[in-house]
Enzyme design. Structure first.
Site, PDB file in Angstrom:
ATOM      1  N   LYS A 121      36.078  20.820  68.098  1.00 19.04           N
ATOM      2  CA  LYS A 121      37.480  21.147  67.845  1.00 19.04           C
ATOM      3  C   LYS A 121      38.377  20.370  68.810  1.00 19.04           C
ATOM      4  CE  LYS A 121      36.921  26.006  66.393  1.00 19.04           C
ATOM      5  NZ  LYS A 121      37.528  25.945  65.057  1.00 19.04           N
TER       6      LYS A 121
ATOM      7  N   ARG B 209      30.169  31.692  58.719  1.00 20.29           N
ATOM      8  CA  ARG B 209      29.465  32.007  57.466  1.00 20.29           C
ATOM      9  C   ARG B 209      27.970  31.768  57.627  1.00 20.29           C
ATOM     10  NH1 ARG B 209      33.424  27.711  54.856  1.00 20.29           N
ATOM     11  NH2 ARG B 209      34.690  28.561  56.526  1.00 20.29           N
TER      12      ARG B 209
HETATM   13  N1  BES Z   1      36.391  30.385  64.396  1.00 13.59           N
HETATM   14  C1  BES Z   1      36.959  29.475  63.461  1.00 13.59           C
HETATM   15  C2  BES Z   1      38.131  30.071  62.686  1.00 13.59           C
HETATM   16  C3  BES Z   1      39.354  30.417  63.493  1.00 13.59           C
HETATM   17  C4  BES Z   1      40.419  29.537  63.559  1.00 13.59           C
HETATM   18  C5  BES Z   1      39.474  31.652  64.089  1.00 13.59           C
HETATM   19  C6  BES Z   1      41.552  29.871  64.268  1.00 13.59           C
HETATM   20  C7  BES Z   1      40.617  32.004  64.812  1.00 13.59           C
HETATM   21  C8  BES Z   1      41.663  31.114  64.889  1.00 13.59           C
HETATM   22  C9  BES Z   1      35.905  29.033  62.453  1.00 13.59           C
HETATM   23  O1  BES Z   1      34.620  28.990  62.917  1.00 13.59           O
HETATM   24  C10 BES Z   1      36.250  27.664  62.017  1.00 13.59           C
HETATM   25  O2  BES Z   1      36.204  26.787  62.829  1.00 13.59           O
HETATM   26  N2  BES Z   1      36.584  27.496  60.735  1.00 13.59           N
HETATM   27  C11 BES Z   1      36.924  26.241  60.209  1.00 13.59           C
HETATM   28  C12 BES Z   1      36.262  26.122  58.848  1.00 13.59           C
HETATM   29  C13 BES Z   1      36.278  24.712  58.275  1.00 13.59           C
HETATM   30  C14 BES Z   1      35.477  23.771  59.148  1.00 13.59           C
HETATM   31  C15 BES Z   1      35.711  24.759  56.875  1.00 13.59           C
HETATM   32  C16 BES Z   1      38.437  26.175  60.086  1.00 13.59           C
HETATM   33  O3  BES Z   1      39.086  27.188  59.816  1.00 13.59           O
HETATM   34  O4  BES Z   1      38.987  25.099  60.312  1.00 13.59           O
HETATM   35 MG    MG Z   2      34.115  27.169  63.832  1.00 15.56          MG
END
Ligand code: BES
Ligand code: MG
Ligand code: ZN
Length: 491
Positions: A274, A348
């Site tokens: 990230k 997931r």
């Molecule tokens: N933990 C994150 C989601 C999240 C984002 C929680 C902001 C709280 C605040 C999750 O694991 C994630 O990274 N999701 C991705 C999914 C994508 C790669 C399909 C996302 O939301 O960008």
């Molecule tokens: Mg994630």
């Protein structure tokens, strides 16, 4: 903070600080008494708009020893007939912070709702208690200079003339459970490891008739849980699955439900790392597991007549040298294969093995709770929590429970037409469905592992933290969904 309830006329009640509700309606016995005792001061302050019935408006009044209460705070309650428990929780939540800022040790509050037949005494008292107990939450564990709340004792005053007694222990336990969730989410990720969640789980299980078992790497390998193991590969802290079993209805084994929480103790994104801004808050990615622990902490005390399996799907998502790669293929406990499209879609993944486990154990209803997608904040902001599921009756049951607690959820569609977005040519499915409808495809990928079992998914990514002090939520973790899930388990 100590809480107690007293039945007394306001004139006989001695206190250094008394909070008095003000409504739009003028028929208000307590306020009329105060007005007479204070030689018309209240009426004058109302006329000069110093006292307002507006919700969340507070006014301090010194009584100069004319009555038994040394100081009064009026608190606006709006229209008397529109009052409900959630409004009472929100207002008393704000009031609790207001009073703590005044540096008072002991206070009292007139239980609101005079002559409102819609409000029951017990529930109203509970709403005030919860508002105060969770509204004044503070986290200062890592501050060297602590500034604890000043308020140590609150008396809930029943001025209705009826002699009422009410046991506050359930609502105190519920508030403590909510504040436990908040503590766990606030814990820094260098202290909150998979093993930390195991320690806390042991403590929670010991509070009631809850059996705990822990699946470590070896056990998960034997069960074929390659997917959660894959997520944990880049971290020096091994993944774990924790199972908390509570049997509240042994005579009816089918009366069961699993509450499953995403427990990523830190989500760096893995090799799909990230950017800094997005990573900054990712210690909160174990919030789903924290909610499960909060619920089980309350279950241990309240002992509902239901068989409840709490499951924590725990891993740290890190980009270490042995981390899983985009393109890797992993097989879940139920045999389904997944190609890793993006290592940052890890929630997931850990949940797929947890749901497979629950289904394998003969669970009939599943609720999973996860900080799953950033996309849910685009769709719903931080007012409503995303609600998904495969069984309309179960969803309606959940919504009814939510309406009773005041927690807000919004149902989004689960429609098989979306599933083409996560089809894959190498494996059965892939772990991401792209940008469009990201929260829906994320939910549906989890749903693939529920099979025919009734299933609900809560995407709490944007509601588990409050961006500012608001009602009974101080800025920071909220513990959203604990009260609705508990209410569902009790009924
Ligand atoms: N933990 C994150 C989601 C999240 C984002 C929680 C902001 C709280 C605040 C999750 O694991 C994630 O990274 N999701 C991705 C999914 C994508 C790669 C399909 C996302 O939301 O960008
Ligand atoms: Mg994630
Ligand atoms: Zn995550």
């Amino acid at each position: 903070m100590k809480l107690n309830i007293k039945n007394s006329k306001i004139s006989d009640f001695e206190t250094n600080l008394l909070c008095v509700p003000v409504y739009e309606q003028k028929d208000n016995n307590d306020l009329s008494y105060l007005n007479t005792a204070l030689d018309g001061l209240i009426e004058e302050l109302i006329n000069n708009k110093q006292i307002s019935s507006k919700q969340g408006s507070f006014t301090n009044i010194y009584t100069l020893n004319k009555i038994n209460a040394k100081q009064i705070i009026t608190y606006g309650m709006g229209n008397k007939t529109d009052l409900d428990y959630e409004k009472i929780r929100k207002i008393t939540g704000s009031l609790s912070r207001y009073i703590n800022n005044m540096n008072v040790k002991k206070a009292s509050i007139i239980i609101p709702g005079e002559n409102n037949n819609k409000l029951k005494f017990n529930e109203t008292a509970d709403a005030v208690a919860l508002g105060f107990l969770i509204g004044s939450y503070k986290y200062d564990k890592y501050k060297t200079k602590k500034s604890p709340n000043s308020l140590q004792e609150l008396t809930l005053l029943n001025t209705s003339g009826q002699n009422i007694s009410h046991d506050l222990s359930d609502i105190i336990n519920e508030s403590e459970s909510i504040n436990l969730v908040r503590d766990l989410i606030n814990e820094p990720p260098n202290y909150m490891h998979p093993g930390t969640l195991e320690e806390i789980s042991t403590k929670v299980a010991s509070k009631g008739p809850i059996e705990m078992s822990v699946l470590n790497v070896k056990e998960m390998e034997i069960l074929g849980m390659e997917v959660i193991l894959g997520v944990g590969k880049g971290s020096t802290h091994d993944p774990k699955m924790i199972i908390l079993n509570y049997q509240g209805d042994k005579s009816d084994p089918d009366n069961n439900i699993a509450i499953i929480g995403k427990g990523i103790t830190f989500d760096s994104g893995g090799l799909n790392l990230k950017p800094g801004n997005s990573m900054r808050t990712m210690k909160t990615d174990m919030s789903g597991s924290a909610v499960v622990l909060g619920v089980m902490n309350a279950v241990a005390h309240q002992k509902p007549k239901k068989n409840i399996m709490g499951i924590l799907a725990i891993a740290e998502n890190m980009p270490g040298g042995s981390a899983q790669r985009p393109g890797d293929v992993v097989k879940a406990m139920n045999g389904k294969t997944i190609e890793i499209d993006n290592t940052d879609a890890e929630g997931r993944l850990v949940l797929s093995d947890a749901l497979s486990y629950a289904v394998d154990k003969g669970i009939n209803k599943i609720i999973d709770i996860a900080t799953l997608t950033g996309a849910i904040s685009v769709a719903l902001g931080n007012e409503y929590t995303g609600l998904f599921g495969n069984d309309q009756n179960f969803l309606d049951e959940f919504k009814k429970s939510a309406a009773e607690t005041g927690e807000k959820f919004w149902e989004l569609p689960v429609d098989q037409n979306y599933s083409s977005q996560y089809k894959n040519s190498i494996a059965d499915i892939q772990n991401s469905g792209g940008r469009d409808a990201g929260s829906i495809t994320g939910a549906m990928i989890i749903g693939e592992f529920a099979g025919d079992t009734s299933w609900i998914h809560l995407d709490i990514a944007s509601t588990i933290t409050s961006p500012k002090d608001k009602g009974y939520n101080p800025k920071g973790p909220t513990a959203i969904s604990v009260r609705t899930i508990l209410n569902l388990l009790k009924n």
